[in-house]
Design a protein around this motif. Structure first.
Motif, PDB file in Angstrom:
ATOM      1  N   VAL A  96     -14.266   6.678 -23.193  1.00  0.00           N
ATOM      2  CA  VAL A  96     -12.828   6.671 -23.508  1.00  0.00           C
ATOM      3  C   VAL A  96     -12.540   5.654 -24.606  1.00  0.00           C
ATOM      4  O   VAL A  96     -13.323   4.730 -24.825  1.00  0.00           O
ATOM      5  N   LEU A  97     -11.439   5.828 -25.312  1.00  0.00           N
ATOM      6  CA  LEU A  97     -10.980   4.864 -26.311  1.00  0.00           C
ATOM      7  C   LEU A  97      -9.488   4.647 -26.084  1.00  0.00           C
ATOM      8  O   LEU A  97      -8.763   5.583 -25.742  1.00  0.00           O
ATOM      9  N   SER A  98      -9.050   3.408 -26.297  1.00  0.00           N
ATOM     10  CA  SER A  98      -7.684   3.063 -25.891  1.00  0.00           C
ATOM     11  C   SER A  98      -6.618   3.742 -26.749  1.00  0.00           C
ATOM     12  O   SER A  98      -5.495   3.930 -26.303  1.00  0.00           O
ATOM     13  N   HIS A  99      -6.959   4.126 -27.999  1.00  0.00           N
ATOM     14  CA  HIS A  99      -5.896   4.724 -28.821  1.00  0.00           C
ATOM     15  C   HIS A  99      -5.667   6.205 -28.490  1.00  0.00           C
ATOM     16  O   HIS A  99      -4.709   6.792 -28.959  1.00  0.00           O
ATOM     17  N   LEU A 100      -6.562   6.797 -27.704  1.00  0.00           N
ATOM     18  CA  LEU A 100      -6.286   8.138 -27.178  1.00  0.00           C
ATOM     19  C   LEU A 100      -5.727   7.915 -25.775  1.00  0.00           C
ATOM     20  O   LEU A 100      -6.440   7.970 -24.773  1.00  0.00           O
ATOM     21  N   ARG A 339     -17.586   7.948 -28.979  1.00  0.00           N
ATOM     22  CA  ARG A 339     -16.489   8.409 -29.843  1.00  0.00           C
ATOM     23  C   ARG A 339     -15.454   9.240 -29.096  1.00  0.00           C
ATOM     24  O   ARG A 339     -14.415   9.566 -29.643  1.00  0.00           O
ATOM     25  N   THR A 340     -15.780   9.633 -27.895  1.00  0.00           N
ATOM     26  CA  THR A 340     -14.945  10.436 -27.005  1.00  0.00           C
ATOM     27  C   THR A 340     -14.871  11.902 -27.449  1.00  0.00           C
ATOM     28  O   THR A 340     -15.105  12.233 -28.605  1.00  0.00           O
ATOM     29  N   SER A 341     -14.505  12.748 -26.508  1.00  0.00           N
ATOM     30  CA  SER A 341     -14.374  14.176 -26.791  1.00  0.00           C
ATOM     31  C   SER A 341     -12.911  14.577 -26.953  1.00  0.00           C
ATOM     32  O   SER A 341     -12.564  15.740 -26.844  1.00  0.00           O
TER      33      SER A 341
END
Lengths: 796, 285
Positions: A96-100, A339-341
């Motif tokens: 996961v990434l915080s900006h998504l 990089r997340t999906s």
């Protein structure tokens, strides 16, 4: 442009004898063509072992028990390691990434623990003296599985009675994003025409000639890991391996030799690769893993599995008044790390309709989990999908009101003099050339003549169609892409340049060579900025111990970002060299320059001394220089785009094709692309990137598809059954250029590696539908197979 | 994707090879061009204890014309057949089919005997042999025997050859005066196994055809001889009416199936499209 250029001292595009804009042959081509490349599988270290993986044969199943006792006794076996043992030295990750915002995924392990979530997930690692011995031992492992119901259909993944893949997440929805801009409801309410359609993009993958490969070695004497890896991002991988094995980053060295294609497949981290590194650490011996073709198909990331409902409003005069889309995508059981999906769907939301003036735009994207191979970013991330729906909708609108497809685009594309401006979702466009590019394409295709030919052919029962697709493309990404979300992925890149004693130049850079020619482009930029010939330059890439810390190659960034760093390093080194020369020649440095490996007078170009003389004096006889002077023949410069989050490029593709209405086969008669990637550094390399990109886009549009049974079994994991485009069926592709440089850098280069792929599916779909129009048929589901084409016209 | 361990033998005579086959009774495989066998081994779909490499048996290879027939040794590579002037003259159907068999690299190595013995239902050569009344020569412990091609292909990958026999040659009658052949197939990409393919052969007198053969491949478990369509065309002129009759007859002749790349419906549609094409091409060369 001219006024800004004049503000930069000694602008790179004004250099004498420049290589910028020249089709310089790639220095590494000869070595690769001679079969003297060093790919990861060519690396063989003393005491090396090989790992093979027992992979889940089920799409979703609980591991009840594993008995490895017989496998451990098999000839040549060094170690057999299960998920529980692996988890003790390699920590799990969550993609996961915080900006998504709101994106969720479950912890994923290097080897499955408790249960497997897709067919192909690694479960047990077997290390042996040869790969064959490791595969022999796999057959002796006894696993008791308890099969679980598989979630494979993304359209029912969110239904109440669908089982949860990760119960702890609460549902199978990994992420949802909604956007609403302008006044969409009002626009649809007052529209003359509203057209609705459903488009389907098929799950496919990037087929690399060189499969994924890694050789890891751990030296306990120095507590150091050395990893040879076929990757696009050595520093990212260094950071990840260090983090999950709990080793300090500088104790992990990632070396990336030749890479046989990557296309985004090798920009992600893979469970089997963590496992290989962890095994080397565990065994204190080199361990090699080379994916075979079946492993590539079932474990390399897949991409582009989307169903998109679209709605477009258009006035009777051809003004597009609103776009609305609802995107559903299935990403497999995990969001891919790091990089997340979510990015692919995010691009679809961000960029759909972005080349048009219309600002009424609503989008929803839902990203759901499935028991299939994980999906993530593949060349032109999201662009093939969003360009297909954007340009599909525009053609839908044109057909509805009976307007020519080129004409409706002329009416609605953002005017060339409107920049800077913003997309409906607020993304800034610096400087694009939609109209100039479209008019150039119309000329290249000889559009009016094609229309005449088309109508003549129709009278004879021959069905030909013209397809046109405009596009925008995100390139040169800054930290907005990953860094702001918390990923350890460098947005900036550097170049270190060194003048050696004999006047030769070594340049080390953080961008990487994937077979696309990045090293050639960096050499051209460095040589032009410094004033030396290409044969004097050696480029070193892909070694975390040596090159400046950088992001590697992805997102069409190597030329635009790595090239600019090389330009600035070359200019700085030239200043340092000229300074030494001015002391030796006792003149003002401003009167000297470097051209063709010599110090020359700026005024008349007269040669004063060769660079080898500078090297000789600085390294061997510095005693002849003033005592208070120290020469500096090594410089490092970095670059990251700062004025814009990314450099948007644009372009347009067009094709003319014939559909055989008896067989549903299509035959290309013409294919043309106009690409605006700003400053073209090497026209030959850009053209080949565009051509290769178009072919990869056509592959997905016409042939490639990852087929699954309802139980989640991958059905076509061989090169005989997974159809990649072949030369015989592919068109000749004519490439034209418009150059709108970015002012974010001195070089002005934007990315060119993905545009071909992004625009091709829309182009071919629009052409097929143009051909089928008199027969009342239309295709909207990729791949556009003969069967789908015949079904569309009711022939079967 | 590494094969399980196997032993390897390279006999220099058919007799020696037969001896090895008998000794390993069902647990040995014959290696000719290797284009199908080697991938099968690498994927461990087949794990024989012995590979008998027949590439060292010189007299298994070559094309010769004897009396009214052409004899092709089992070990003859596709590329030799493709480039042979004897084949072009006496068996034009094979010459027509050759460019559609996979890709040059595969044709350089693959053999006619291997292809026939493998009996892949999508392969071109079995259908060609059935249309041409060819004979398959099989050598076994009891000596040499001949089987008509149409009796050789039993079912999916099953042939008349026994486990301890070796396919040693193909015998094809020379094309007779007034006869013509046609070949066509539809594959997603050139060189792929076809979704549907057909060979036609018969005596052409103007646009009247007789002694007509129409054999399909990639539509069933074996080459399919379309007897109803053949009957429908026998002695008829090729025209829209007779073509439609032949196409209709295919509904009886063929029981098409679905696979990853082609549905049963599309196969039948293609069979009809191709029938029209080969019939037209037979009478309008």
């Amino acid at each position: 442009m001219p006024e800004l250029k004049s503000m930069i001292k000694d602008h790179i595009l004004d250099r004498p004898n420049s290589y910028i804009g020249r089709s310089v042959p790639r220095p590494n081509a000869k070595r690769l063509l001679a079969g003297r490349g060093t790919f990861t599988d060519d690396i063989n270290l003393p005491r090396q072992t090989h790992v093979a993986f027992l992979r889940s044969t089920y799409a979703h199943a609980e591991i009840v028990s594993i008995d490895v006792s017989a496998a451990k006794e098999s000839p040549g076996v060094v170690a057999v390691v299960t998920g529980i043992e692996m988890a003790k030295i390699c920590s799990p990750w969550v993609g996961v990434l915080s900006h998504l915002e709101g994106l969720k995924s479950a912890p994923q392990h290097a080897l499955a623990v408790k249960k497997a979530s897709w067919q192909g997930e690694p479960v047990v690692a077997i290390v042996a003296n040869s790969r064959a011995q490791a595969e022999d031992a796999i057959e002796l492992i006894d696993i008791e599985w308890k099969e679980l119901p598989a979630v494979t259909d993304m359209e029912t993944a969110l239904d109440e009675n669908t089982p949860l893949i990760h119960p702890e997440l609460g549902d199978n929805l990994s992420w949802q994003r909604d956007f609403d801009g302008g006044d969409v409801d009002a626009a649809f309410a007052k529209a003359d025409n509203v057209i609705e359609e459903t488009y389907i993009s098929n799950r496919h993958t990037g087929v690399c000639l060189e499969a994924r490969g890694i050789v890891a070695d751990y030296n306990p004497g120095e507590d150091e890991l050395t990893i040879y890896h076929s990757t696009q991002t050595p520093h990212m991988m260094q950071s990840l391996f260090a983090k999950h094995l709990d080793i300090e980053e500088h104790k992990v060295r990632v070396i990336c030799k030749d890479v046989g294609g990557s296309y985004g497949i090798k920009v992600h981290s893979y469970p089997d690769e963590y496992a290989t590194v962890a095994l080397a650490y565990m065994l204190k011996r080199p361990v090699k893993f080379t994916a075979d073709r079946l492993e590539s198909f079932t474990t390399d990331i897949h991409a582009r599995d989307h169903i998109i409902k679209t709605k477009v409003a258009v006035s009777n005069q051809g003004e597009i008044q609103a776009f609305e889309i609802d995107d559903l995508t299935g990403i497999g059981p995990y969001s891919v790390y790091p990089r997340t999906s979510g990015i692919e769907a995010n691009q679809v939301v961000n960029l759909t309709g972005g080349q048009y003036t219309n600002l009424n735009y609503r989008a929803r994207a839902r990203v759901v989990l499935q028991n299939k191979t994980p999906m993530c970013q593949y060349r032109a991330v999201g662009h093939p999908i969003l360009t297909m729906i954007t340009e599909g909708m525009v053609d839908d609108a044109a057909r509805k009101i009976g307007m020519d497809p080129v004409e409706i685009r002329r009416k609605n594309l953002i005017p060339d003099d409107a920049y800077p401006c913003k997309s409906p979702t607020g993304l800034p466009f610096e400087n694009l050339s939609h109209h100039e590019s479209l008019e150039k394409l119309v000329k290249m295709l000889d559009y009016d003549a094609l229309r005449k030919d088309q109508s003549k052919a129709r009278k004879k029962g021959i069905y030909r169609g013209i397809g046109v697709a405009t596009f925008i493309e995100v390139t040169n990404p800054g930290p907005a892409f990953y860094g702001v979300g918390g990923a350890s992925i460098s947005a900036q890149d550097g170049a270190t340049m060194r003048l050696d004693a004999k006047g030769n130049v070594i340049i080390e850079t953080g961008v990487t060579e994937q077979g696309q020619g990045a090293e050639a482009v960096v050499a051209q930029c460095a040589a032009s900025a410094l004033g030396v010939t290409m044969d004097k330059i050696k480029v070193i890439t892909g070694d975390t111990d040596i090159t400046p810390y950088g992001g590697g190659t992805w997102g069409s960034r190597a030329a635009g970002i790595g090239g600019e760093a090389a330009v600035q390093a070359g200019k700085a080194l030239r200043d340092n060299i000229v300074e030494v020369a001015s002391i030796m020649l006792q003149c003002d440095p401003s009167t000297l320059d470097i051209r063709d490996n010599n110090i020359v007078d700026v005024s008349d170009g007269n040669e004063r001394m060769p660079l080898s003389e500078i090297g000789r004096v600085c390294y061997y006889r510095p005693d002849t220089l003033p005592k208070d002077y120290q020469s500096e023949l090594v410089v490092t410069r970095h670059y990251v785009p700062k004025k814009f989050p990314f450099a948007f490029t644009n372009g347009v593709q067009g094709c003319y094709l014939e559909v055989d209405i008896n067989t549903g086969f299509i035959k290309f008669k013409k294919y043309a692309v106009v690409e605006d990637c700003g400053t073209v550094i090497n026209p030959m390399l850009v053209d080949e990137q565009v051509r290769g990109g178009v072919i990869q886009g056509l592959g997905g549009a016409l042939y490639e598809e990852c087929l699954y049974s309802p139980e989640g079994q991958f059905l076509n994991g061989t090169m005989a059954d997974y159809l990649v485009p072949m030369a015989v069926e592919m068109p000749d592709i004519e490439v034209g250029h418009v150059e709108s440089p970015t002012l974010d850098s001195e070089l002005g280069a934007k990315g060119a590696g993905e545009a071909g792929t992004g625009g091709a599916p829309a182009t071919v779909m629009n052409a097929i539908n143009d051909a089928l129009y008199p027969l009342g048929g239309k295709v909207t589901a990729q791949p556009f197979t003969p069967e789908r084409i015949l079904a569309a016209i009711g022939a079967i | 994707m590494k094969p399980a361990a196997f032993n390897y033998a390279k006999p220099t005579s058919v007799g020696e090879a037969l001896g090895l086959l008998a000794k390993h009774d069902g647990d040995a495989k014959v290696l000719a061009g290797g284009q199908s066998l080697i991938p099968t081994l690498n994927m461990r779909l087949s794990t024989p204890s012995l590979l008998i490499d027949i590439n060292g048996i010189g007299d298994l290879s070559g094309i010769s014309v004897m009396g009214g027939e052409v004899r092709i040794g089992a070990l003859t590579r596709h590329v030799e057949i493709e480039n042979s002037s004897k084949i072009a003259k006496h068996v034009p159907l094979l010459a027509l089919a050759m460019p559609s068999i996979a890709h040059p690299a595969i044709r350089n190595r693959g053999t006619i005997g291997g292809s026939i013995a493998m009996a892949d239902p999508a392969a071109e050569l079995p259908a060609c042999l059935c249309a041409l009344d060819s004979e398959i020569e099989i050598t076994g412990p009891a000596g040499v025997r001949g089987v008509a091609a149409k009796d050789f292909f039993k079912s999916l990958y099953e042939t008349d050859a026994g486990e301890n026999e070796i396919l040693t040659a193909i015998k094809i009658p020379k094309i007779a005066k007034g006869y013509r052949s046609a070949f066509d197939e539809l594959a997603r990409r050139h060189g792929d196994y076809a979704m549907c393919g057909v060979v036609a052969h018969g005596k052409c007198d103007g646009d009247i055809i007789s002694d007509f053969r129409l054999v399909f491949f990639a539509v069933g478990g074996t080459p399919v001889i379309a007897t109803d369509a053949m009957d429908a065309m026998e002695g008829m002129a090729v025209n829209d009416e007779s073509i439609i009759a032949a196409q209709k007859a295919l509904d009886n002749d063929l029981e098409t199936f679905s696979d990853l790349h082609c549905s049963a419906t599309l196969r039948m549609h293609y069979a009809k499209v191709l029938t029209k094409r080969v019939l037209t091409s037979l009478v309008k060369p």
